[in-house]
Design a protein around this motif. Sequence first.
Motif, mmCIF file in Angstrom:
data_model
loop_
_atom_site.group_PDB
_atom_site.id
_atom_site.type_symbol
_atom_site.label_atom_id
_atom_site.label_comp_id
_atom_site.label_asym_id
_atom_site.label_seq_id
_atom_site.Cartn_x
_atom_site.Cartn_y
_atom_site.Cartn_z
ATOM 1 N N ALA A 213 0.970 -1.866 0.093
ATOM 2 C CA ALA A 213 0.244 -0.062 0.382
ATOM 3 C C ALA A 213 0.960 1.212 0.256
ATOM 4 N N GLU A 214 0.838 2.421 -0.433
ATOM 5 C CA GLU A 214 1.040 3.809 -0.146
ATOM 6 C C GLU A 214 0.290 4.203 0.951
ATOM 7 N N ARG A 215 2.056 4.822 1.491
ATOM 8 C CA ARG A 215 1.745 5.264 2.686
ATOM 9 C C ARG A 215 2.470 6.932 2.609
ATOM 10 N N PHE A 216 1.279 7.257 3.355
ATOM 11 C CA PHE A 216 1.766 8.472 4.141
ATOM 12 C C PHE A 216 1.030 9.093 5.283
ATOM 13 N N GLU A 217 1.505 10.466 5.806
ATOM 14 C CA GLU A 217 1.410 11.159 7.032
ATOM 15 C C GLU A 217 0.832 11.537 6.544
ATOM 16 N N TYR A 218 -0.199 12.540 7.060
ATOM 17 C CA TYR A 218 -1.806 14.095 7.319
ATOM 18 C C TYR A 218 -1.804 14.148 9.644
ATOM 19 N N ASN A 219 -1.157 15.493 9.280
ATOM 20 C CA ASN A 219 -1.577 16.210 10.445
ATOM 21 C C ASN A 219 -1.219 14.487 11.951
ATOM 22 N N GLY A 220 0.072 13.922 12.189
ATOM 23 C CA GLY A 220 1.199 13.314 12.710
ATOM 24 C C GLY A 220 0.531 12.055 12.831
ATOM 25 N N ILE A 221 -0.872 11.959 11.633
ATOM 26 C CA ILE A 221 -1.242 9.915 12.042
ATOM 27 C C ILE A 221 -0.819 9.495 10.451
ATOM 28 N N TYR A 222 -0.593 8.309 10.357
ATOM 29 C CA TYR A 222 -0.039 7.576 9.274
ATOM 30 C C TYR A 222 -0.414 6.780 8.886
ATOM 31 N N TYR A 223 -1.547 6.654 7.370
ATOM 32 C CA TYR A 223 -1.902 5.666 6.669
ATOM 33 C C TYR A 223 -1.268 5.286 5.391
ATOM 34 N N ASN A 224 -2.031 3.750 4.885
ATOM 35 C CA ASN A 224 -2.307 3.409 3.870
ATOM 36 C C ASN A 224 -2.866 3.618 2.736
ATOM 37 N N THR A 225 -2.532 3.605 1.891
ATOM 38 C CA THR A 225 -4.121 3.246 0.948
ATOM 39 C C THR A 225 -4.504 2.207 0.704
ATOM 40 N N LEU A 226 -6.159 2.121 0.165
ATOM 41 C CA LEU A 226 -6.626 1.158 0.049
ATOM 42 C C LEU A 226 -6.587 1.008 -0.825
ATOM 43 N N SER A 227 -7.507 1.916 -1.522
ATOM 44 C CA SER A 227 -8.413 2.340 -3.191
ATOM 45 C C SER A 227 -7.545 3.618 -3.540
ATOM 46 N N ASP A 228 -8.966 4.239 -4.791
ATOM 47 C CA ASP A 228 -8.319 5.576 -4.614
ATOM 48 C C ASP A 228 -8.976 6.745 -4.100
ATOM 49 N N SER A 229 -9.863 6.152 -3.382
ATOM 50 C CA SER A 229 -10.346 7.254 -2.312
ATOM 51 C C SER A 229 -10.711 6.655 -1.148
ATOM 52 N N THR A 230 -9.693 5.375 -0.283
ATOM 53 C CA THR A 230 -10.358 5.109 0.737
ATOM 54 C C THR A 230 -8.854 4.762 1.555
ATOM 55 N N ALA A 231 -8.653 4.863 3.187
ATOM 56 C CA ALA A 231 -7.538 4.784 3.811
ATOM 57 C C ALA A 231 -7.871 3.816 5.153
ATOM 58 N N GLU A 232 -6.642 3.449 5.609
ATOM 59 C CA GLU A 232 -6.683 2.894 6.746
ATOM 60 C C GLU A 232 -5.662 3.794 7.465
ATOM 61 N N VAL A 233 -5.551 3.749 9.065
ATOM 62 C CA VAL A 233 -4.614 4.368 9.783
ATOM 63 C C VAL A 233 -3.610 3.175 9.917
ATOM 64 N N THR A 234 -2.417 3.458 9.971
ATOM 65 C CA THR A 234 -1.305 2.428 10.206
ATOM 66 C C THR A 234 -0.555 2.935 11.079
ATOM 67 N N PHE A 235 0.987 2.232 11.456
ATOM 68 C CA PHE A 235 1.630 2.194 12.596
ATOM 69 C C PHE A 235 2.322 3.550 12.032
ATOM 70 N N GLN A 236 3.300 4.568 12.086
ATOM 71 C CA GLN A 236 4.061 5.095 12.525
ATOM 72 C C GLN A 236 5.535 4.451 11.663
ATOM 73 N N THR A 237 5.916 4.197 12.342
ATOM 74 C CA THR A 237 7.388 3.293 11.927
ATOM 75 C C THR A 237 6.897 2.003 11.692
ATOM 76 N N GLU A 238 7.783 1.379 12.822
ATOM 77 C CA GLU A 238 8.014 -0.580 12.869
ATOM 78 C C GLU A 238 6.726 -0.719 13.134
ATOM 79 N N TRP A 239 6.232 -1.411 13.295
ATOM 80 C CA TRP A 239 5.011 -1.455 14.567
ATOM 81 C C TRP A 239 5.223 -1.549 15.520
ATOM 82 N N SER A 240 6.750 -2.730 16.038
ATOM 83 C CA SER A 240 6.643 -3.610 16.617
ATOM 84 C C SER A 240 7.473 -1.988 17.936
ATOM 85 N N SER A 241 7.985 -0.517 16.892
ATOM 86 C CA SER A 241 8.370 0.433 18.425
ATOM 87 C C SER A 241 7.382 1.529 17.878
#
Length: 202
Positions: free
Chosen positions: A19-47
């Motif tokens: 997924a394409e990853r981006f940051e917006y206002n301090g929270i990180y996201y993965n794109t799911l489609s051309d119009s939707t996204a999910e919240v994701t971890f900032q760096t490595e999920w374990s840290s």
Amino acid sequence: MKKTFSLLLVLFCSLTLLAERFEYNGIYYNTLSDSTAEVTFQTEWSSPSYNHTSVIIPSTAEYNGKIYSIVRIGQAAFYEYTSLTSLSIPKTVTTIDIGAFFGCTNLSEVLITHSVQTIGSAAFAYCTSLKEVTCLAPIPPTCGELVLNDYEMFYGVDVSNIPLYVPTESIELYKNADHWKDFGQILPIEPTSYKSQWCDTW
């Protein structure tokens, strides 16, 4: 058991790397489609290195001039994010994924909006400071597939001592729903309350 679950999260989270990853206002996201996204971890999920204490997840995020609707809190998005004390989830989210808030040991208050339909295995596991959960969904969200058939959504949390606030007309549904019925008190939340009004604005 925590170690085993962590190893499984490595496998699950690796599936999101395309997924394409981006940051917006301090929270990180993965794109799911051309119009939707999910919240994701900032760096490595374990840290995790998020440093917010209170998180208000927005209903949309902008990236490369496009607006994405936030429909999911991704796997291990806030894994062992111990500085987190409260969070609010917008009405666009339908899924809280596996281990999304696993080990958030200082999380004391959760507000789940009416659109959430599924909450993944161990989504709130070991959130041992929880004092209150509010779920505005008229139909109790179901628990996704259990990892190792052990980790329920609130695994490791004594929910028998935690009040659960739900819509008045849904109290009986929650009292008979798997996982939700284990809460010690299931209480009505009035439509005019600040929590209900807040969710309608997002």
